[in-house]
Design a protein around this motif. Structure first.
Motif, mmCIF file in Angstrom:
data_model
loop_
_atom_site.group_PDB
_atom_site.id
_atom_site.type_symbol
_atom_site.label_atom_id
_atom_site.label_comp_id
_atom_site.label_asym_id
_atom_site.label_seq_id
_atom_site.Cartn_x
_atom_site.Cartn_y
_atom_site.Cartn_z
ATOM 1 N N GLN A 51 -11.953 9.892 11.306
ATOM 2 C CA GLN A 51 -11.389 9.851 9.958
ATOM 3 C C GLN A 51 -10.016 9.189 9.950
ATOM 4 N N SER A 52 -9.224 9.486 10.981
ATOM 5 C CA SER A 52 -7.886 8.903 11.049
ATOM 6 C C SER A 52 -7.957 7.389 11.206
ATOM 7 N N THR A 53 -8.964 6.900 11.972
ATOM 8 C CA THR A 53 -9.128 5.462 12.159
ATOM 9 C C THR A 53 -9.562 4.791 10.860
ATOM 10 N N GLN A 54 -10.481 5.434 10.132
ATOM 11 C CA GLN A 54 -10.893 4.903 8.829
ATOM 12 C C GLN A 54 -9.683 4.783 7.904
ATOM 13 N N HIS A 55 -8.856 5.811 7.901
ATOM 14 C CA HIS A 55 -7.649 5.818 7.059
ATOM 15 C C HIS A 55 -6.713 4.679 7.439
ATOM 16 N N ASN A 56 -6.518 4.474 8.740
ATOM 17 C CA ASN A 56 -5.594 3.433 9.207
ATOM 18 C C ASN A 56 -6.111 2.029 8.898
ATOM 19 N N ILE A 57 -7.428 1.833 9.019
ATOM 20 C CA ILE A 57 -8.006 0.523 8.723
ATOM 21 C C ILE A 57 -7.819 0.186 7.245
ATOM 22 N N PHE A 58 -8.085 1.172 6.381
ATOM 23 C CA PHE A 58 -7.924 0.921 4.947
ATOM 24 C C PHE A 58 -6.448 0.716 4.600
ATOM 25 N N ALA A 59 -5.560 1.430 5.302
ATOM 26 C CA ALA A 59 -4.120 1.241 5.082
ATOM 27 C C ALA A 59 -3.706 -0.190 5.434
ATOM 28 N N LEU A 116 -5.649 -2.806 5.170
ATOM 29 C CA LEU A 116 -6.145 -3.657 4.089
ATOM 30 C C LEU A 116 -5.229 -3.569 2.869
ATOM 31 N N LYS A 117 -4.739 -2.379 2.572
ATOM 32 C CA LYS A 117 -3.797 -2.215 1.465
ATOM 33 C C LYS A 117 -2.523 -3.020 1.723
ATOM 34 N N MET A 118 -2.061 -3.017 2.964
ATOM 35 C CA MET A 118 -0.871 -3.787 3.320
ATOM 36 C C MET A 118 -1.096 -5.274 3.074
ATOM 37 N N ILE A 119 -2.300 -5.758 3.402
ATOM 38 C CA ILE A 119 -2.637 -7.162 3.185
ATOM 39 C C ILE A 119 -2.641 -7.487 1.692
ATOM 40 N N VAL A 120 -3.221 -6.612 0.902
ATOM 41 C CA VAL A 120 -3.254 -6.818 -0.557
ATOM 42 C C VAL A 120 -1.839 -6.865 -1.120
ATOM 43 N N HIS A 121 -0.989 -5.943 -0.675
ATOM 44 C CA HIS A 121 0.396 -5.907 -1.159
ATOM 45 C C HIS A 121 1.158 -7.167 -0.739
ATOM 46 N N GLN A 122 0.893 -7.647 0.475
ATOM 47 C CA GLN A 122 1.541 -8.869 0.935
ATOM 48 C C GLN A 122 1.059 -10.070 0.107
ATOM 49 N N ALA A 123 -0.221 -10.074 -0.228
ATOM 50 C CA ALA A 123 -0.773 -11.170 -1.030
ATOM 51 C C ALA A 123 -0.149 -11.186 -2.425
ATOM 52 N N ILE A 124 0.155 -10.020 -2.961
ATOM 53 C CA ILE A 124 0.837 -9.947 -4.262
ATOM 54 C C ILE A 124 2.250 -10.512 -4.148
ATOM 55 N N THR A 160 -6.182 -1.786 -5.110
ATOM 56 C CA THR A 160 -6.229 -0.585 -4.252
ATOM 57 C C THR A 160 -5.734 0.663 -4.987
ATOM 58 N N LYS A 161 -4.979 0.463 -6.099
ATOM 59 C CA LYS A 161 -4.479 1.614 -6.862
ATOM 60 C C LYS A 161 -5.616 2.431 -7.466
ATOM 61 N N SER A 162 -6.757 1.786 -7.687
ATOM 62 C CA SER A 162 -7.901 2.456 -8.334
ATOM 63 C C SER A 162 -8.945 2.931 -7.333
ATOM 64 N N VAL A 163 -8.585 2.901 -6.048
ATOM 65 C CA VAL A 163 -9.541 3.278 -4.993
ATOM 66 C C VAL A 163 -8.968 4.410 -4.156
ATOM 67 N N ASP A 164 -9.790 5.423 -3.910
ATOM 68 C CA ASP A 164 -9.370 6.542 -3.056
ATOM 69 C C ASP A 164 -9.509 6.146 -1.595
ATOM 70 N N SER A 165 -8.412 6.249 -0.851
ATOM 71 C CA SER A 165 -8.435 5.933 0.582
ATOM 72 C C SER A 165 -9.289 6.943 1.331
ATOM 73 N N PRO A 166 -9.823 6.567 2.487
ATOM 74 C CA PRO A 166 -10.531 7.544 3.330
ATOM 75 C C PRO A 166 -9.609 8.719 3.645
ATOM 76 N N THR A 167 -10.152 9.906 3.524
ATOM 77 C CA THR A 167 -9.347 11.092 3.807
ATOM 78 C C THR A 167 -9.112 11.204 5.298
ATOM 79 N N THR A 168 -8.019 11.835 5.644
ATOM 80 C CA THR A 168 -7.713 12.030 7.059
ATOM 81 C C THR A 168 -7.312 13.470 7.292
ATOM 82 N N VAL A 169 -7.757 14.019 8.392
ATOM 83 C CA VAL A 169 -7.416 15.384 8.768
ATOM 84 C C VAL A 169 -6.311 15.337 9.802
ATOM 85 N N GLN A 170 -5.219 16.035 9.528
ATOM 86 C CA GLN A 170 -4.102 16.045 10.464
ATOM 87 C C GLN A 170 -4.495 16.782 11.740
ATOM 88 N N SER A 171 -4.539 16.065 12.830
ATOM 89 C CA SER A 171 -4.933 16.686 14.094
ATOM 90 C C SER A 171 -3.825 17.602 14.614
#
Length: 285
Positions: free
Chosen positions: A73-81, A83-91, A101-112
């Motif tokens: 789950q943490s890896t899914q969260h980091n990968i999507f993060a 992608l969000k960084m790329i979108v923000h840079q493109a803006i 990305t504002k209208s999309v829920d990021s993958p949830t992550t469980v704090q280990s």
């Protein structure tokens, strides 16, 4: 979009953000698995992003080999993060007009849970003999410096220098992030250094399996019931520093984190420790 991500990766590396390219390579790998490499930036909309989140939930790790492990789950969260960084840079680069990305829920992550050793437990370990003195010294050294196993394994005597203040310090490049780091050595850390010998390696360690077995027996012999891995030494360092009053940004630099958010996880551990301590006093009213 893939070409743009590669361009951003190169630019980040040029300004010294060496941990970013690895994250973006992982992003590119999964974007290609999801919809191929022909996607245009302008086509990255809410539908595309929601589909990518669903893809990540069952995606196979690139490094899983024949085991076909799905992403944590943490890896899914980091990968999507990433992608969000790329979108923000493109803006910022005026290649996109709005942020889907504002209208999309990021993958949830469980704090280990980050297991660590207290000062009293460290004293027990120091007093307990180990069947492998190198493993013992290297683990304790990492408790006082925050080094990862990969970095202490690669540590040579050339990495240990004396600064302008005549204090010993480490100068090395982290294997994981590729970032140059220097760490002043405390008396506790220096006490765990072996006598310098002909070998370049400071701690000539055995295999990872041998380290695990040695550590397990040593911890058990000390009477500590926690499940302690070698990486717990790094958690121990971060927690000890914060408990000693060291500010969060200094701890970030010592541990070599690229993101303050990673260091904040240790602050949460310390907060729980402090709350447990004050709540241990019985009611006096």
């Amino acid at each position: 979009m893939i070409q743009y991500i590669e361009q951003v990766s190169n630019n980040k590396q040029k300004i010294g953000k060496n941990g970013v390219p690895g994250s973006l390579r992982m992003l590119i790998y999964h974007l290609k698995k999801y919809k191929g490499d022909r996607i245009l930036l302008k086509d990255v909309d809410v539908k595309y992003l929601n589909g990518f989140v669903r893809y990540l939930s069952s995606a196979i790790s690139a490094n899983s080999g024949r085991q076909k492990r799905t992403l944590k789950q943490s890896t899914q969260h980091n990968i999507f993060a990433s992608l969000k960084m790329i979108v923000h840079q493109a803006i910022k680069d005026e290649l996109l007009a709005h942020d889907p990305t504002k209208s999309v829920d990021s993958p949830t992550t469980v704090q280990s849970h980050k297991e660590y050793l207290t000062e009293s437990e460290l004293k027990k370990l120091i007093a307990t003999p180990s069947r492998n003195e190198v493993v013992k010294r290297s683990f304790l050294f990492c408790c006082f410096t925050g080094l990862r196993l990969s970095d202490v394994r690669n540590l040579t005597w050339n990495h240990i220098t004396t600064g302008s203040d005549n204090q010993m310090q480490l100068n090395f490049r982290q294997k994981k992030t590729k970032i140059e780091n220097y760490i002043p050595l405390s008396d506790n850390a220096i006490s765990q250094l072996p006598e310098q010998h002909s070998s370049d390696s400071v701690f000539p360690l055995p295999s990872d399996n041998a380290i695990r077995e040695t550590l397990k027996k040593w911890v058990s012999d000390s009477g500590i019931s926690k499940h302690i891995t070698f990486h717990c030494s790094r958690h121990t360092c971060g927690t000890l520093l914060l408990n000693s009053g060291v500010d969060i940004y200094t701890v970030k630099e010592i541990l070599g984190h690229t993101d303050i958010g990673t260091t904040m996880q240790y602050a949460k551990v310390v907060d729980r420790t402090k709350r447990k301590a004050v709540n241990s006093i019985p009611p006096l009213y």
